[in-house]
Design an enzyme around this catalytic site. Structure first.
Site, PDB file in Angstrom:
ATOM      1  N   ARG A 233       0.868  -1.175   0.000  1.00  0.00           N
ATOM      2  CA  ARG A 233       0.000   0.000   0.000  1.00  0.00           C
ATOM      3  C   ARG A 233       0.903   1.223   0.000  1.00  0.00           C
ATOM      4  O   ARG A 233       1.985   1.208   0.608  1.00  0.00           O
ATOM      5  CB  ARG A 233      -0.884   0.058   1.246  1.00  0.00           C
ATOM      6  CG  ARG A 233      -2.111  -0.825   1.216  1.00  0.00           C
ATOM      7  CD  ARG A 233      -3.158  -0.346   0.204  1.00  0.00           C
ATOM      8  NE  ARG A 233      -4.344  -1.178   0.217  1.00  0.00           N
ATOM      9  CZ  ARG A 233      -4.502  -2.292  -0.507  1.00  0.00           C
ATOM     10  NH1 ARG A 233      -3.533  -2.709  -1.298  1.00  0.00           N
ATOM     11  NH2 ARG A 233      -5.628  -2.977  -0.454  1.00  0.00           N
ATOM     12  N   GLU A 262      -3.662   7.307  -4.362  1.00  0.00           N
ATOM     13  CA  GLU A 262      -4.165   6.729  -5.620  1.00  0.00           C
ATOM     14  C   GLU A 262      -5.490   7.366  -6.011  1.00  0.00           C
ATOM     15  O   GLU A 262      -6.311   7.626  -5.131  1.00  0.00           O
ATOM     16  CB  GLU A 262      -4.354   5.215  -5.448  1.00  0.00           C
ATOM     17  CG  GLU A 262      -3.039   4.505  -5.319  1.00  0.00           C
ATOM     18  CD  GLU A 262      -3.193   2.988  -5.179  1.00  0.00           C
ATOM     19  OE1 GLU A 262      -4.240   2.435  -5.558  1.00  0.00           O
ATOM     20  OE2 GLU A 262      -2.224   2.371  -4.695  1.00  0.00           O
ATOM     21  N   HIS A 280      -1.710  -0.320  -9.782  1.00  0.00           N
ATOM     22  CA  HIS A 280      -2.294  -1.227  -8.779  1.00  0.00           C
ATOM     23  C   HIS A 280      -2.813  -2.514  -9.436  1.00  0.00           C
ATOM     24  O   HIS A 280      -4.000  -2.831  -9.361  1.00  0.00           O
ATOM     25  CB  HIS A 280      -3.406  -0.525  -7.987  1.00  0.00           C
ATOM     26  CG  HIS A 280      -3.682  -1.153  -6.650  1.00  0.00           C
ATOM     27  ND1 HIS A 280      -3.989  -0.451  -5.521  1.00  0.00           N
ATOM     28  CD2 HIS A 280      -3.702  -2.453  -6.273  1.00  0.00           C
ATOM     29  CE1 HIS A 280      -4.197  -1.270  -4.518  1.00  0.00           C
ATOM     30  NE2 HIS A 280      -4.023  -2.505  -4.949  1.00  0.00           N
TER      31      HIS A 280
HETATM   32  C1  8YV Z   1      -6.881  -5.556  -4.869  1.00  0.00           C
HETATM   33  C2  8YV Z   1      -5.107  -5.467  -3.092  1.00  0.00           C
HETATM   34  O1  8YV Z   1      -6.975  -5.648  -6.212  1.00  0.00           O
HETATM   35  O2  8YV Z   1      -6.364  -7.172  -2.097  1.00  0.00           O
HETATM   36  C3  8YV Z   1      -5.710  -6.170  -1.936  1.00  0.00           C
HETATM   37  O3  8YV Z   1      -5.476  -5.724  -0.813  1.00  0.00           O
HETATM   38  O4  8YV Z   1      -4.298  -4.640  -2.958  1.00  0.00           O
HETATM   39  C4  8YV Z   1      -5.469  -5.799  -4.473  1.00  0.00           C
HETATM   40  O5  8YV Z   1      -5.152  -7.114  -4.697  1.00  0.00           O
HETATM   41  C5  8YV Z   1      -7.476  -4.263  -4.501  1.00  0.00           C
HETATM   42  O6  8YV Z   1      -6.882  -3.658  -3.433  1.00  0.00           O
HETATM   43  C6  8YV Z   1      -8.918  -4.488  -4.239  1.00  0.00           C
HETATM   44  O7  8YV Z   1      -9.165  -4.675  -2.890  1.00  0.00           O
END
Ligand code: 8YV
Length: 313
Positions: A233, A262, A280
Site C-alpha cells: 500500500r 491513488e 495497482h
Molecule cells: C486488490 C489489493 O486488487 O487485495 C488487496 O489488498 O491490494 C489488491 O489485490 C485491490 O486492493 C482491491 O481490494
C-alpha cells in the site's frame, strides 16, 4: 437479507451476487461518503472494495449493516474498530491473490534491474537506433540479496520465487520470527534490511502501525544501487522521501504498484527513468479477481445462513 455491491466486479461474481438478490452498483465509479452512509443504513451486508472509504464517522449514525465483505486482502480503507463498535463485522479475501501479487512484485524487480520500462519506452518512441555493446546496461538478479519487509503470505511467496527461481539471498524484517521453507535471515530493523539488500520489497499490510514503516531513515539506509519495490500500500512508504532519494541519485531505482494518494501519481515520479510505475495491478488477473469475489460472497452466504464467517479480519 439485503445485499449491496459497491462496484462492478467480474461477470461471474456479479451473476452470483444477483442470484443472491443483491442490488448492484454496476459501475467503476467510486461511491462517495453519502452513498456509503445510505448503504450502511439500508442494507444488511455490503460487498465493498478499495476506494470505498468507510471512515469512523460513517458508523456514527443509523447502521443496519452487519457485514462488510471486503473484496481484497487489504482493508485499510475501513475503520475496523469503528465498524466493530457499531456491530459490523469485516471480512477480507486472503490467500487467493498471494501468487498473483508476488508475481507482480517479481515483475517490478526484474523491470527495474533490467531497465525494461526504459527500453520499452525507447522502442515505442521510435528512438532505438540499434544494438550496441554498451546500450542500456542493467543489473543482474542472480545471487543478489532480496530484503522482505513483512514476511506474511505474499512476502513468503516473493521470497520463494527469488530464492528458488533466481538464487537470491533472503533477509527480512517481521514482527515475529517465521519458520520458513527456504533459507532466510531475520534482521532486527527495517533499516538493517534496507542496508543489507540489493532489492527491498514491501509486503506489510497498511494500518496505523505500519504507516511510513519504510520512511526517510530506511530509504537513507539503502545501498546506492538499491532498488525498492512496493506492491503493498502507498502509505507504508514515505513517497516524498523516496522521490527525494531517487532525484538525488541516492538509490538505484524503484518499482511501484501502489501510491499514497491513488490514483494520483506524483509528476516527480513519472519524470524519473529509473522508476517503473504500474496502476495497482497486484491481483489483476481474471481468475484471481473471480476468486476474490467468490470468497467475499462466501462470507456473505455464511452470514446469511448463520454459519461462522470464513474470513473475519
Ligand atoms: C486488490 C489489493 O486488487 O487485495 C488487496 O489488498 O491490494 C489488491 O489485490 C485491490 O486492493 C482491491 O481490494
Amino acid at each position: 437479507m439485503r445485499l449491496f455491491v459497491t462496484r462492478r466486479l467480474p461477470q461471474r461474481v456479479m451473476e452470483r451476487a444477483r442470484d443472491m438478490g443483491a442490488d448492484l452498483h454496476d459501475s467503476d465509479e467510486v461511491l462517495d461518503a453519502d452513498a456509503l452512509r445510505a448503504a450502511l443504513r439500508d442494507y444488511d451486508a455490503i460487498l465493498c472494495t478499495i476506494g470505498d472509504r468507510f471512515d469512523a464517522d460513517l458508523f456514527a449514525t443509523d447502521v443496519r449493516t452487519k457485514l462488510l465483505a471486503n473484496f481484497g486482502v487489504g482493508y485499510n480503507h475501513i475503520d475496523v474498530e469503528a465498524a466493530r463498535a457499531a456491530g459490523v463485522t469485516v471480512t477480507n479475501t486472503p490467500g487467493v491473490l498471494t501468487d498473483a501479487t508476488a508475481d507482480l512484485a517479481m515483475t517490478l524487480m526484474l523491470m527495474v534491474l533490467r531497465r525494461a520500462g526504459e527500453g520499452e519506452r525507447m522502442v515505442r518512441a521510435g528512438d532505438w537506433s540499434g544494438w550496441t555493446p554498451t546500450q542500456m546496461l542493467g543489473r543482474g538478479v542472480t545471487g543478489r540479496t532480496l530484503g522482505i519487509v513483512g514476511m506474511g503470505r505474499i512476502g513468503q511467496a516473493m521470497a520463494a520465487r527469488a530464492h528458488h527461481g533466481f538464487g537470491m539471498e533472503i533477509v527480512y524484517y517481521n514482527r515475529s520470527a517465521k519458520d520458513l521453507p527456504f533459507p532466510a535471515r531475520r534482521l532486527d530493523t527495517v533499516e538493517a534490511v534496507a542496508a543489507g539488500s540489493d532489492v527491498v520489497a514491501l509486503h506489510v499490510p497498511a494500518g496505523p502501525e505500519t504507516r511510513h514503516i519504510f520512511g526517510a531513515h530506511a530509504i537513507a539506509s539503502m545501498r546506492p544501487e538499491g532498488v525498492l519495490v512496493n506492491t503493498a500500500r502507498g502509505d507504508v512508504l514515505d513517497e516524498t522521501a523516496l522521490i527525494a532519494a531517487l532525484q538525488e541519485g541516492r538509490i538505484g531505482g524503484a518499482g511501484l504498484d501502489v501510491y499514497e494518494n491513488e490514483p494520483t501519481v506524483p509528476n516527480a515520479l513519472r519524470a524519473l527513468e529509473n522508476v517503473v510505475l504500474l496502476p495497482h495491478l497486484g491481483s489483476a488477473t481474471l481468475e484471481v479477481r473471480e476468486a476474490m469475489g467468490m470468497m467475499a460472497l462466501d462470507n456473505v452466504a455464511a452470514h446469511v445462513e448463520g454459519r461462522d464467517l470464513p474470513n473475519p479480519v
